[in-house]
Design a protein around this motif. Structure first.
Motif, PDB file in Angstrom:
ATOM      1  N   ASP A 255       0.816  -1.217   0.000  1.00 38.14           N
ATOM      2  CA  ASP A 255       0.000   0.000   0.000  1.00 38.14           C
ATOM      3  C   ASP A 255       0.849   1.268   0.000  1.00 38.14           C
ATOM      4  O   ASP A 255       0.365   2.336  -0.358  1.00 38.14           O
ATOM      5  CB  ASP A 255      -0.978   0.012   1.183  1.00 38.14           C
TER       6      ASP A 255
ATOM      7  N   ASN B 194     -14.242  -7.182  -4.819  1.00 37.62           N
ATOM      8  CA  ASN B 194     -14.949  -6.402  -5.836  1.00 37.62           C
ATOM      9  C   ASN B 194     -15.967  -7.284  -6.559  1.00 37.62           C
ATOM     10  O   ASN B 194     -15.970  -8.503  -6.411  1.00 37.62           O
ATOM     11  CB  ASN B 194     -13.981  -5.697  -6.795  1.00 37.62           C
TER      12      ASN B 194
ATOM     13  N   ARG C 175     -10.335  -8.631  -7.480  1.00 38.16           N
ATOM     14  CA  ARG C 175      -9.565  -7.813  -6.545  1.00 38.16           C
ATOM     15  C   ARG C 175     -10.241  -7.827  -5.183  1.00 38.16           C
ATOM     16  O   ARG C 175     -11.458  -7.847  -5.094  1.00 38.16           O
ATOM     17  CB  ARG C 175      -9.490  -6.358  -7.015  1.00 38.16           C
TER      18      ARG C 175
ATOM     19  N   THR D 135      -9.878  -5.829  -1.258  1.00 40.71           N
ATOM     20  CA  THR D 135      -9.255  -4.795  -0.443  1.00 40.71           C
ATOM     21  C   THR D 135      -9.259  -5.288   0.984  1.00 40.71           C
ATOM     22  O   THR D 135     -10.309  -5.565   1.554  1.00 40.71           O
ATOM     23  CB  THR D 135     -10.026  -3.459  -0.542  1.00 40.71           C
TER      24      THR D 135
ATOM     25  N   ARG E 154      -8.454  -4.477   4.807  1.00 38.77           N
ATOM     26  CA  ARG E 154      -8.315  -3.339   5.723  1.00 38.77           C
ATOM     27  C   ARG E 154      -7.822  -3.877   7.055  1.00 38.77           C
ATOM     28  O   ARG E 154      -8.471  -4.711   7.683  1.00 38.77           O
ATOM     29  CB  ARG E 154      -9.668  -2.643   5.893  1.00 38.77           C
TER      30      ARG E 154
ATOM     31  N   SER F 200      -5.253   0.130   4.172  1.00 35.80           N
ATOM     32  CA  SER F 200      -5.833  -0.825   3.221  1.00 35.80           C
ATOM     33  C   SER F 200      -4.782  -1.267   2.212  1.00 35.80           C
ATOM     34  O   SER F 200      -3.905  -0.483   1.827  1.00 35.80           O
ATOM     35  CB  SER F 200      -6.997  -0.195   2.455  1.00 35.80           C
ATOM     36  N   GLN F 201      -4.896  -2.531   1.789  1.00 32.04           N
ATOM     37  CA  GLN F 201      -4.074  -3.067   0.715  1.00 32.04           C
ATOM     38  C   GLN F 201      -4.997  -3.671  -0.319  1.00 32.04           C
ATOM     39  O   GLN F 201      -6.053  -4.202   0.016  1.00 32.04           O
ATOM     40  CB  GLN F 201      -3.163  -4.198   1.219  1.00 32.04           C
ATOM     41  N   THR F 202      -4.548  -3.630  -1.570  1.00 33.84           N
ATOM     42  CA  THR F 202      -5.262  -4.296  -2.656  1.00 33.84           C
ATOM     43  C   THR F 202      -4.541  -5.596  -2.977  1.00 33.84           C
ATOM     44  O   THR F 202      -3.310  -5.620  -3.046  1.00 33.84           O
ATOM     45  CB  THR F 202      -5.285  -3.401  -3.906  1.00 33.84           C
ATOM     46  N   TRP F 203      -5.301  -6.654  -3.131  1.00 35.05           N
ATOM     47  CA  TRP F 203      -4.764  -7.937  -3.559  1.00 35.05           C
ATOM     48  C   TRP F 203      -5.431  -8.277  -4.880  1.00 35.05           C
ATOM     49  O   TRP F 203      -6.634  -8.048  -5.059  1.00 35.05           O
ATOM     50  CB  TRP F 203      -5.040  -9.027  -2.544  1.00 35.05           C
TER      51      TRP F 203
END
Length: 149
Positions: free
Chosen positions: A33, A122, A127, A129, A131, A142-145
């Motif tokens: 992030d 999503n 994707r 997210t 938290r 938060s990170q996106t995977w």
């Protein structure tokens, strides 16, 4: 008759896509992030008690960065555990009728800290997210995977 068969097939396909979009099991690329760089590859599994667990299956090499081999600042039971193979995400529970998972815990093996965790998948299931927070979600990160499988 053919029309009914086509409608049933279409409905089945739509339902199975919907179920897939709600499922976080699989292989995910963790994105840092802070830097936006690929960090590691995580495998998420569904446990017998209907919670979800994530384990590091590969540490992604980054230019100019030597990955740490062990979780040396982590609290017990993670102290000095190898980062590769570490279970970093556990206890996530699906929130019925949503794309959300809550009440999990995530450990940051580089900082040695454990956070409460929640996940939002999503709509297309590609994707998520994650938290991580302590106490109040608004005070977290938060990170996106990205789904790899």
């Amino acid at each position: 008759m053919l029309k009914n068969l086509l409608l049933a097939t279409l409905a089945s396909a739509l339902f199975s896509t919907h179920v897939f979009a709600e499922d976080i099991t699989g292989i995910w690329q963790q994105i840092d992030d802070k830097t936006g760089a690929a960090k590691s590859i995580i495998k998420i599994d569904k446990e017998a008690n209907n919670t979800y667990t994530g384990k590091i299956v590969k540490v992604t090499p980054r230019p100019g960065y030597t990955p740490r081999a062990t979780c040396n600042r982590c609290p017990a039971p993670y102290t000095n555990d190898p980062i590769l193979g570490m279970e970093i995400l556990k206890g996530l529970k699906y929130v019925e009728g949503t794309h959300n998972y809550e009440k999990g815990r995530v450990i940051d093996p580089l900082a040695g800290k454990i956070y409460d965790a929640k996940v939002r998948l999503n709509a297309n299931g590609k994707r998520l997210t994650l938290r991580g927070y302590i106490g109040v979600s608004a005070l977290g990160r938060s990170q996106t995977w990205i789904r790899l499988d």
